[in-house]
Scaffold this active site. Structure first.
Site, PDB file in Angstrom:
ATOM      1  N   HIS B 126       0.857  -1.151  -0.001  1.00 27.94           N
ATOM      2  CA  HIS B 126      -0.037  -0.130  -0.154  1.00 27.94           C
ATOM      3  C   HIS B 126       0.900   1.273  -0.117  1.00 27.94           C
ATOM      4  O   HIS B 126       0.607   2.224  -0.811  1.00 27.94           O
ATOM      5  CB  HIS B 126      -0.826  -0.022   1.373  1.00 27.94           C
ATOM      6  CG  HIS B 126      -1.790   1.223   1.417  1.00 27.94           C
ATOM      7  ND1 HIS B 126      -2.595   1.734   0.537  1.00 27.94           N
ATOM      8  CD2 HIS B 126      -1.741   2.165   2.358  1.00 27.94           C
ATOM      9  CE1 HIS B 126      -3.230   2.928   0.958  1.00 27.94           C
ATOM     10  NE2 HIS B 126      -2.381   3.200   1.936  1.00 27.94           N
ATOM     11  N   GLU B 194      -8.892  -1.995   6.583  1.00 27.85           N
ATOM     12  CA  GLU B 194      -7.988  -2.179   7.696  1.00 27.85           C
ATOM     13  C   GLU B 194      -8.525  -3.054   8.816  1.00 27.85           C
ATOM     14  O   GLU B 194      -9.779  -3.196   8.700  1.00 27.85           O
ATOM     15  CB  GLU B 194      -7.808  -0.898   8.306  1.00 27.85           C
ATOM     16  CG  GLU B 194      -7.376   0.411   7.418  1.00 27.85           C
ATOM     17  CD  GLU B 194      -6.753   1.598   8.013  1.00 27.85           C
ATOM     18  OE1 GLU B 194      -6.233   1.518   9.009  1.00 27.85           O
ATOM     19  OE2 GLU B 194      -6.546   2.526   7.182  1.00 27.85           O
ATOM     20  N   ARG B 230      -9.550  11.480  -1.353  1.00 28.28           N
ATOM     21  CA  ARG B 230      -8.239  11.650  -1.818  1.00 28.28           C
ATOM     22  C   ARG B 230      -7.862  12.837  -2.406  1.00 28.28           C
ATOM     23  O   ARG B 230      -6.645  13.299  -2.091  1.00 28.28           O
ATOM     24  CB  ARG B 230      -8.121  10.712  -2.976  1.00 28.28           C
ATOM     25  CG  ARG B 230      -8.391   9.097  -2.434  1.00 28.28           C
ATOM     26  CD  ARG B 230      -7.383   8.735  -1.463  1.00 28.28           C
ATOM     27  NE  ARG B 230      -7.466   7.233  -1.168  1.00 28.28           N
ATOM     28  CZ  ARG B 230      -6.916   6.485  -0.137  1.00 28.28           C
ATOM     29  NH1 ARG B 230      -6.180   7.385   0.762  1.00 28.28           N
ATOM     30  NH2 ARG B 230      -7.091   5.315   0.105  1.00 28.28           N
ATOM     31  N   GLN B 233      -7.269  15.125   0.678  1.00 30.66           N
ATOM     32  CA  GLN B 233      -6.108  14.692   0.986  1.00 30.66           C
ATOM     33  C   GLN B 233      -4.847  15.146   0.407  1.00 30.66           C
ATOM     34  O   GLN B 233      -3.832  15.663   1.025  1.00 30.66           O
ATOM     35  CB  GLN B 233      -6.184  13.172   1.282  1.00 30.66           C
ATOM     36  CG  GLN B 233      -5.103  12.357   2.082  1.00 30.66           C
ATOM     37  CD  GLN B 233      -4.987  10.966   1.820  1.00 30.66           C
ATOM     38  OE1 GLN B 233      -5.799  10.331   1.460  1.00 30.66           O
ATOM     39  NE2 GLN B 233      -3.820  10.055   2.346  1.00 30.66           N
ATOM     40  N   THR B 250     -14.778   7.315  10.292  1.00 28.86           N
ATOM     41  CA  THR B 250     -14.008   5.876  10.386  1.00 28.86           C
ATOM     42  C   THR B 250     -14.963   5.050  10.865  1.00 28.86           C
ATOM     43  O   THR B 250     -15.732   5.074  11.816  1.00 28.86           O
ATOM     44  CB  THR B 250     -12.856   6.158  11.236  1.00 28.86           C
ATOM     45  OG1 THR B 250     -12.059   7.210  10.695  1.00 28.86           O
ATOM     46  CG2 THR B 250     -12.206   4.766  10.995  1.00 28.86           C
ATOM     47  N   GLU B 353      -5.568   2.414  -5.195  1.00 24.02           N
ATOM     48  CA  GLU B 353      -4.668   1.489  -5.700  1.00 24.02           C
ATOM     49  C   GLU B 353      -5.188   0.583  -6.692  1.00 24.02           C
ATOM     50  O   GLU B 353      -4.782   0.164  -7.752  1.00 24.02           O
ATOM     51  CB  GLU B 353      -4.053   0.809  -4.556  1.00 24.02           C
ATOM     52  CG  GLU B 353      -3.064   1.290  -3.640  1.00 24.02           C
ATOM     53  CD  GLU B 353      -2.937   0.475  -2.549  1.00 24.02           C
ATOM     54  OE1 GLU B 353      -1.941  -0.460  -2.545  1.00 24.02           O
ATOM     55  OE2 GLU B 353      -3.442   0.337  -1.403  1.00 24.02           O
TER      56      GLU B 353
END
Lengths: 407, 407
Positions: B126, B194, B230, B233, B250, B353
């Site tokens: 990652h 995660e 993204r 960020q 989250t 990704e």
């Protein structure tokens, strides 16, 4: 100007124009509860409220300010008005005076449970200096810096009250010339002189706080020392930001000064160019600087006098920014301004800048010099602001002593 | 293998080898309290403990797991042994069975109050992929990456339980080719698959947790989706790390699976070169990977199957690192592993990704394609691990649906 039956000197930093809140206990009564500083006394707020017949004072019979923070800005204003009344009108003297304790007789505790802690980076001078030191081959300010108040989350669980010793942190350090990192106590332990803003009036997830309402969620301010291990920070912080270089401890003053006490200290910002995006622009009065004067002492020697009025971003801009993505606010959220630094050397709020990364040490009154902090050093930051009618608003102090690393 | 009087199928993901903890309420009894998942039922743990004469069960009569977390690893082990006993020995059936509620009849809540939330970045694949995408002109991994588990603090107050809708965040976005930033809803809303580690057994400030003791502070795991904007960020994260691109929400699974349930899933790490510094090296068994298998579904279509065994850093290394500077642990601390990604495309744990920054969209079963998430999309992450004697340990799921931006 309202005077008190307490017969305070007009220029007392904790007169009726200040009235900060904290949490205290005494040897005789070890329960932690909310106190209000007035002169050289601490008012046991819940006890006084009960005796004077103020029902909402029950939220002061708590070991933190969080319940009071949850009541919102109307309740904060009403409480402040009540405090001024009972401390000035002699009619209340008999009910209130028994609950005034000499400040020397109380122990102060962390004034609120910190929910989330965010640290901003709102001084252009500080950000430029750090950029020159950490990234000498790049522009000092990153391209985003004048478009948004840069910030990041810190560790809420290691925020401690003034007077708590700080253990020198260990961690990985690697200078650019070292072949590999080594582990050990930080050799570049620093202070960061900041103002901390204490948030109340929780908001729901998904709903930003407009900038014109931001001030309603600012309960008050503390002095904040964001202790920093520069060697640990420099090695770890790319790409996800500071972590262990900061998370070992953040000290705040024991007294939270209400935003209402700082109204006479509002000043225009130094100026923002380019003009920020709409969500960071408010009606007149929504965006402001604060005329707060700080002094940083190392072992008693004043090494710097940062001026909060030099800060680029308004506290309301920071709050509007941090919630604009829908992040909820909780009672007890805390955000720091970032290091307060001005254009002149004597107004730089951290040793990294003051000593230019250790190259130009400062000399203390005992003749010793400091590039960074040594074990046993005591750092004390004080602050004050102008109040109404020539009054002086004391921000108290945040102090801490460095203990040797845990080995 | 211990069997239950509940007559569970041997391969049930919530058999006696799993026994995860959560917080639930029912329509008939809206008090939030601790429950234990067993088969298709939820055990009202405090009520069962009271009836079966287990005194320490009082810490389950709480709206969060935090009190239980504070009891420490010996108490966790004793509680787990007690649960296995009362759910397997028919002697306890009469006392316990009345407190088993069908899982369909309960509402699940956030299982613990999150103290501090840290997010790591522990997958080499990652970190390398994100480096290639965000910093195409630099080495994919920063020089520190293989020396320490990179991490940063996230917003604890916006951690939500599985099933909570996520409002698309607004914020500043600026592509390198744009002349200036603009404000609006994120156009590059992403997931991050995660594992979250739930911490208990608080430690004092100034005292690091040695790596050989780290596992004693790991209560259990949750599935975690670190929703990421993204575009926000990418514009904000230099120099102090991700902030608003992450802090809007989250999600974690409702069931916390005890670390004790994952002992059969310990596997060696893929290998660490260079060898980490001493404080990140432990005795045999202190450093381990986990054989956990995840699946990521967007609107029902499986788009990825990340393997936790691919992660570079051990959870115990992450915990030892985060406390090595003396940072204290609190009951309810949570740390995320960072996105779980492997070498193959089908094991990448985020759309950034999977679609290579949107250039190679994924196709869903309804024929539509996704570069990033659209309003109305539902993302569900599931997971499981091998248990003892061929049992299967279910990690449940974390799910959330994207709602349109607040405007």
């Amino acid at each position: 100007m309202t005077t008190s039956w307490l017969d305070l000197p007009a220029d007392h930093p904790f007169g009726l124009a200040t009235l900060p809140y904290g949490v205290f206990s005494t040897a005789a009564d070890p329960r932690r509860r909310v106190g209000v500083r007035v002169g050289d006394h601490v008012l046991d707020a819940a006890a006084a409220a009960e005796q004077a017949g103020m029902e909402s004072g029950v939220c002061w019979d708590r070991p933190s300010l969080n319940d009071f923070l949850s009541r919102g800005h109307h309740a904060w204003a009403a409480a402040r008005a009540w405090l001024v009344e009972v401390l000035s009108d002699p009619m209340y003297r008999d009910a209130v005076e028994p609950h005034l304790l000499p400040v020397a007789d109380v122990t102060m505790h962390l004034p609120f449970e910190v929910a989330d802690y965010v640290d901003f980076y709102a001084s252009e001078h500080h950000a430029s200096n750090v950029g020159r030191i950490f990234r000498p081959d790049s522009e000092p300010l990153t391209p985003n810096w004048k478009h948004l108040p840069i910030g990041y989350h810190g560790r809420a669980g290691t925020v401690v009250v003034s007077g708590t010793d700080i253990v020198r942190p260990c961690g990985q350090r690697k200078a650019p010339s070292d072949p590999a990192p080594t582990f050990g106590p930080s050799r570049r332990l620093d202070i960061e002189t900041e103002l901390g803003f204490v948030v109340g009036g929780a908001t729901p997830l998904g709903q930003p706080v407009p900038i014109d309402e931001a001030v309603e969620h600012l309960f008050g301010v503390v002095l904040l020392n964001d202790w920093s291990a520069r060697d640990i920070q420099a090695w770890e912080y790319v790409p996800l930001g500071p972590f262990l270089g900061k998370s070992f401890g953040t000290s705040i003053s024991a007294w939270v000064v209400p935003m209402a006490a700082l109204e006479a200290a509002h000043v225009p910002l130094p100026g923002q160019d380019p003009q920020p995006l709409d969500y960071l622009r408010g009606d007149e009065g929504s965006v402001f600087g604060l005329d707060i004067h700080c002094e940083v002492r190392v072992n008693g020697t004043a090494v710097s006098r940062p001026e909060y009025a030099d800060m680029y971003w308004s506290p309301t801009q920071m709050l509007a920014h941090l919630s604009v993505n829908g992040a909820s606010l909780r009672d007890g959220d805390l955000f720091g301004s970032g290091t307060i630094s001005g254009a002149d050397r004597q107004t730089r709020g951290c040793l990294l800048e003051l000593t230019w990364s250790g190259q130009e040490p400062v000399t203390l009154e005992d003749g010793t010099t400091r590039a960074f902090l040594e074990d046993g050093d005591t750092v004390t930051i004080t602050g004050w602001a102008p109040g109404p009618d020539g009054a002086r608003i004391g921000l108290g102090e945040v102090t801490g002593t460095i203990r040797p690393a845990f080995e």
